[in-house]
Design a protein around this motif. Sequence first.
Motif, PDB file in Angstrom:
ATOM      1  N   LEU B 144       0.590  -1.231   0.239  1.00  0.00           N
ATOM      2  CA  LEU B 144      -0.098  -0.147   0.028  1.00  0.00           C
ATOM      3  C   LEU B 144       0.990   1.219  -0.020  1.00  0.00           C
ATOM      4  O   LEU B 144       0.704   2.105  -0.730  1.00  0.00           O
ATOM      5  CB  LEU B 144      -0.833   0.038   1.348  1.00  0.00           C
ATOM      6  CG  LEU B 144      -2.268  -0.879   1.359  1.00  0.00           C
ATOM      7  CD1 LEU B 144      -2.874  -0.361   2.323  1.00  0.00           C
ATOM      8  CD2 LEU B 144      -3.124  -0.704  -0.023  1.00  0.00           C
ATOM      9  N   ASP B 145       1.794   1.467   0.879  1.00  0.00           N
ATOM     10  CA  ASP B 145       2.782   2.524   0.950  1.00  0.00           C
ATOM     11  C   ASP B 145       3.580   2.622  -0.129  1.00  0.00           C
ATOM     12  O   ASP B 145       3.609   3.857  -0.910  1.00  0.00           O
ATOM     13  CB  ASP B 145       3.757   2.263   2.003  1.00  0.00           C
ATOM     14  CG  ASP B 145       3.186   2.423   3.336  1.00  0.00           C
ATOM     15  OD1 ASP B 145       2.077   2.762   3.579  1.00  0.00           O
ATOM     16  OD2 ASP B 145       3.809   1.951   4.228  1.00  0.00           O
ATOM     17  N   ALA B 146       3.945   1.440  -0.961  1.00  0.00           N
ATOM     18  CA  ALA B 146       4.768   1.603  -2.173  1.00  0.00           C
ATOM     19  C   ALA B 146       3.797   2.337  -3.209  1.00  0.00           C
ATOM     20  O   ALA B 146       4.179   3.048  -4.083  1.00  0.00           O
ATOM     21  CB  ALA B 146       5.301   0.354  -2.558  1.00  0.00           C
ATOM     22  N   MET B 147       2.494   1.701  -3.534  1.00  0.00           N
ATOM     23  CA  MET B 147       1.674   2.311  -4.533  1.00  0.00           C
ATOM     24  C   MET B 147       1.212   3.699  -4.169  1.00  0.00           C
ATOM     25  O   MET B 147       0.932   4.657  -5.087  1.00  0.00           O
ATOM     26  CB  MET B 147       0.169   1.502  -4.364  1.00  0.00           C
ATOM     27  CG  MET B 147       0.717   0.056  -4.856  1.00  0.00           C
ATOM     28  SD  MET B 147       1.434   0.094  -6.665  1.00  0.00           S
ATOM     29  CE  MET B 147       3.047  -0.738  -6.275  1.00  0.00           C
ATOM     30  N   GLU B 148       0.970   3.937  -2.867  1.00  0.00           N
ATOM     31  CA  GLU B 148       0.668   5.451  -2.550  1.00  0.00           C
ATOM     32  C   GLU B 148       1.708   6.419  -2.959  1.00  0.00           C
ATOM     33  O   GLU B 148       1.670   7.589  -3.567  1.00  0.00           O
ATOM     34  CB  GLU B 148       0.455   5.863  -1.121  1.00  0.00           C
ATOM     35  CG  GLU B 148      -1.157   5.285  -0.654  1.00  0.00           C
ATOM     36  CD  GLU B 148      -1.467   5.406   0.718  1.00  0.00           C
ATOM     37  OE1 GLU B 148      -0.686   6.478   1.500  1.00  0.00           O
ATOM     38  OE2 GLU B 148      -2.211   4.707   1.081  1.00  0.00           O
ATOM     39  N   GLU B 149       3.007   5.869  -2.760  1.00  0.00           N
ATOM     40  CA  GLU B 149       4.184   6.786  -3.041  1.00  0.00           C
ATOM     41  C   GLU B 149       4.131   6.833  -4.679  1.00  0.00           C
ATOM     42  O   GLU B 149       4.458   8.049  -5.375  1.00  0.00           O
ATOM     43  CB  GLU B 149       5.241   6.187  -2.417  1.00  0.00           C
ATOM     44  CG  GLU B 149       6.681   7.089  -2.573  1.00  0.00           C
ATOM     45  CD  GLU B 149       7.597   6.278  -1.638  1.00  0.00           C
ATOM     46  OE1 GLU B 149       8.891   6.520  -2.410  1.00  0.00           O
ATOM     47  OE2 GLU B 149       7.447   6.091  -0.576  1.00  0.00           O
ATOM     48  N   LYS B 150       3.953   5.794  -5.477  1.00  0.00           N
ATOM     49  CA  LYS B 150       4.083   5.816  -6.876  1.00  0.00           C
ATOM     50  C   LYS B 150       3.026   6.748  -7.652  1.00  0.00           C
ATOM     51  O   LYS B 150       3.304   7.024  -8.571  1.00  0.00           O
ATOM     52  CB  LYS B 150       4.149   4.144  -7.193  1.00  0.00           C
ATOM     53  CG  LYS B 150       4.061   4.029  -8.808  1.00  0.00           C
ATOM     54  CD  LYS B 150       4.582   2.882  -9.087  1.00  0.00           C
ATOM     55  CE  LYS B 150       4.823   2.591 -10.711  1.00  0.00           C
ATOM     56  NZ  LYS B 150       5.374   1.272 -11.182  1.00  0.00           N
ATOM     57  N   TYR B 151       1.868   6.554  -7.000  1.00  0.00           N
ATOM     58  CA  TYR B 151       0.575   7.350  -7.605  1.00  0.00           C
ATOM     59  C   TYR B 151       0.167   8.401  -6.765  1.00  0.00           C
ATOM     60  O   TYR B 151       0.878   9.410  -6.673  1.00  0.00           O
ATOM     61  CB  TYR B 151      -0.391   6.033  -7.906  1.00  0.00           C
ATOM     62  CG  TYR B 151      -0.149   5.106  -8.920  1.00  0.00           C
ATOM     63  CD1 TYR B 151       0.150   5.486 -10.226  1.00  0.00           C
ATOM     64  CD2 TYR B 151       0.306   3.761  -8.556  1.00  0.00           C
ATOM     65  CE1 TYR B 151       0.656   4.307 -11.185  1.00  0.00           C
ATOM     66  CE2 TYR B 151       0.800   2.896  -9.293  1.00  0.00           C
ATOM     67  CZ  TYR B 151       0.708   3.008 -10.655  1.00  0.00           C
ATOM     68  OH  TYR B 151       1.355   2.090 -11.414  1.00  0.00           O
ATOM     69  N   ASN B 152      -0.743   8.053  -5.873  1.00  0.00           N
ATOM     70  CA  ASN B 152      -1.383   9.031  -4.989  1.00  0.00           C
ATOM     71  C   ASN B 152      -2.085   8.491  -3.944  1.00  0.00           C
ATOM     72  O   ASN B 152      -2.308   7.224  -4.001  1.00  0.00           O
ATOM     73  CB  ASN B 152      -2.150  10.034  -5.760  1.00  0.00           C
ATOM     74  CG  ASN B 152      -3.110   9.441  -6.810  1.00  0.00           C
ATOM     75  OD1 ASN B 152      -3.914   8.703  -6.058  1.00  0.00           O
ATOM     76  ND2 ASN B 152      -2.866   9.555  -8.035  1.00  0.00           N
ATOM     77  N   LYS B 153      -2.493   9.183  -2.944  1.00  0.00           N
ATOM     78  CA  LYS B 153      -3.147   8.572  -1.893  1.00  0.00           C
ATOM     79  C   LYS B 153      -4.799   8.035  -2.333  1.00  0.00           C
ATOM     80  O   LYS B 153      -5.447   7.220  -1.639  1.00  0.00           O
ATOM     81  CB  LYS B 153      -3.543   9.502  -0.803  1.00  0.00           C
ATOM     82  CG  LYS B 153      -1.988   9.520   0.171  1.00  0.00           C
ATOM     83  CD  LYS B 153      -2.566  10.321   1.443  1.00  0.00           C
ATOM     84  CE  LYS B 153      -1.403  10.566   2.160  1.00  0.00           C
ATOM     85  NZ  LYS B 153      -0.741   9.290   2.453  1.00  0.00           N
ATOM     86  N   LYS B 154      -5.296   8.382  -3.511  1.00  0.00           N
ATOM     87  CA  LYS B 154      -6.512   7.860  -4.016  1.00  0.00           C
ATOM     88  C   LYS B 154      -6.395   6.682  -4.642  1.00  0.00           C
ATOM     89  O   LYS B 154      -7.551   6.023  -5.050  1.00  0.00           O
ATOM     90  CB  LYS B 154      -7.160   9.169  -4.999  1.00  0.00           C
ATOM     91  CG  LYS B 154      -7.844  10.131  -3.949  1.00  0.00           C
ATOM     92  CD  LYS B 154      -8.371  11.238  -4.915  1.00  0.00           C
ATOM     93  CE  LYS B 154      -8.943  11.098  -6.184  1.00  0.00           C
ATOM     94  NZ  LYS B 154      -9.069  12.209  -7.140  1.00  0.00           N
ATOM     95  N   VAL B 155      -5.171   6.327  -5.263  1.00  0.00           N
ATOM     96  CA  VAL B 155      -5.278   5.167  -6.064  1.00  0.00           C
ATOM     97  C   VAL B 155      -5.923   3.855  -5.330  1.00  0.00           C
ATOM     98  O   VAL B 155      -5.702   3.690  -4.287  1.00  0.00           O
ATOM     99  CB  VAL B 155      -3.724   4.623  -6.466  1.00  0.00           C
ATOM    100  CG1 VAL B 155      -3.052   4.331  -5.139  1.00  0.00           C
ATOM    101  CG2 VAL B 155      -3.929   3.852  -7.583  1.00  0.00           C
TER     102      VAL B 155
END
Lengths: 80, 578
Positions: B144-155
Amino acid sequence: MPDMISVTIKLFAQYREGKFKIDKRFYAKDSTISDVLEDIGLDLGKFPIGVLMVNGRHVEEDFVLQDEQMLAIFPKVGGG
Amino acid sequence: MADKVYRVNMSNLSYKIEEVPANWMGLGGRGLTSTVIAEEVDPECHPLGPNNKMVFAPGLLSGTTAANSGRNSLGTKSPLTGGIKESNVGGTMAGIMAKLGVKALIIEGIPEDDSTFYHLHVTKDKVLIEAVPELVGKDNFFVLDAMEEKYNKKVAVMTIGRPGEMKMLISNISVRDPKGKLRSHGRGGVGAVMGSKKIKCITVDAENYKEVTYADSVKFKEASKVFTKALQENPISGEGLPAFGTNVLVNIINEAGGLPSHNFRTGNSENAEAICGETMAENIKERGGSTTHGCHAGCVIQCSQTYNDEEGNYLTSGFEYEMIWAFGANFGISNLDQIAKIDALMDDLGVDAIETGVTFGVAADTDLIDFGDGAEAYRILKEEVANGTPIGRIIGGAAGNLGKLYGLVRVPVVKNQSIPAYEPRAIKGQGITYVTTPMGADHTAGYAVATNILNSGGHIDPLQKEGQVALSRNLQIASAAVDSTGMCIFVAFPALDDPKCLPALIDMINARFGINLSADDVTNLGVNILKTEHEFNLKAGLTSADDRIPEFMKYETLPPTNAIWDFTNEEIDEFWNF
């Protein structure tokens, strides 16, 4: 107290607020659950009765209680 | 832009964006996933082989402003049951997929090179498929952290932890919720299917979607108002669930003698008061935290919560009845905080509350662990299951297989899936659901507890056989239809008791799509879904002999009601005569 019965009453969910979890009370012989509800003074307008059980079996408010029975009173609850 | 079907083939790491076939147009959620699985998957395929597929589909009303419409369905062939599976979940995925115009995401095949795992990122125009060696061996919150960092908090994010990578039968697919916590596509070992396809996580673009359109927005708004009001005015969905969460059930099920305890030896638990919803709500009040939390945007019921420890530090969220029952009553942990710690660990690993908890209950009948030893259960999950040691594999193989390995008779499963938190002997309508639903023992498939115990939709005596088959059938048909709308299952409570609720739901579907469904059409939808799923299971090799309760429940009485499972095979099989 030959004409009295003892009933263990358990309250749940919102009914516990300002009342009790479990209490043993004495009532006149042939008392119904309605009599008990009146005695306890629950806020049935805000939280209508959901389920009544005596010794683990579903009953209605006109159920005539016997000595040494366990009455459980629940507001409407659900989940799953 | 019309909705599309996004199809990913993991065998050659390719994708196609297809028009929606005419016969899938009116379908969503479970109705769509079960239709696709029945049409496209060989029922005899190995669930973890190249011929199984995964289908994710938002409900018909997902993405709209309708309250509680944010449920997403996953369809596949289950490696746990060997039959069809529909698993639905909250979180942000359904709404975002629907707004992006993703009618369904179908994933097929298995990569030839199985040395790594992949990340799929779905946007309006394409699906990016890339290897993510850096995420292999990581668990859900790291992803989750990696994806939020890669995209944004809404992804929108779906992910598996290590147990899913290892294709364990207790593994789930975890889904990000609006607060960055997790919900689960649970039951049936669906995390193992994602692991078999070498997919670590799936994200969906949340920046470039368009709001959904309505054929008649005025009518939709009117119906939506009525529907929301019905949810808010119902004492269960409007008062009880927000105040106490699903865990309010511990006491009432315990009182009725239907709370499976000590690996299904008794129907009530000495731990009930320590673990019940009232105690949980008191702890939350004293320690901070919150009794209300929605698992998806637009939820007005807010049954979930955040639960802190005695120092006021965050322990877990989404702390549900099933989890607390499984580890508290059935496995015997009397300390709610310890159960909360296990819950948080299980969220991170992505393992199923019911399947894992029942497995520990069965394990307590072996020399693996003692009843109530929460510290050891935590250690086994963290060290053995997460690392795939032999002990971890045994637990990760779920209750049915554990029972076979140890020669046990007391193994509470139907179609190899663990029986949830309502004793079938003492709540017989629920038992009929367990044995007949194509899903394996699943309480959500037809929640007869409502009418057997909670006096919703009337009352049918839980200890009597009469009326239970018809009750379960009606509920299963209705649930299959509701699972197609994207609606949360708790819509059932107002729907059972408020005559305005279901018509408003149907009006919203009609106004969204410009169609004219009647109540009968919706019932027929439910009937067709159930029959499609049952047919798939028969072709997969399941028979009526699989529609049975574990035998010990037929000769062992259950204290305190001393109830027994007394349905004949003919009475059970009557279920399918419709």
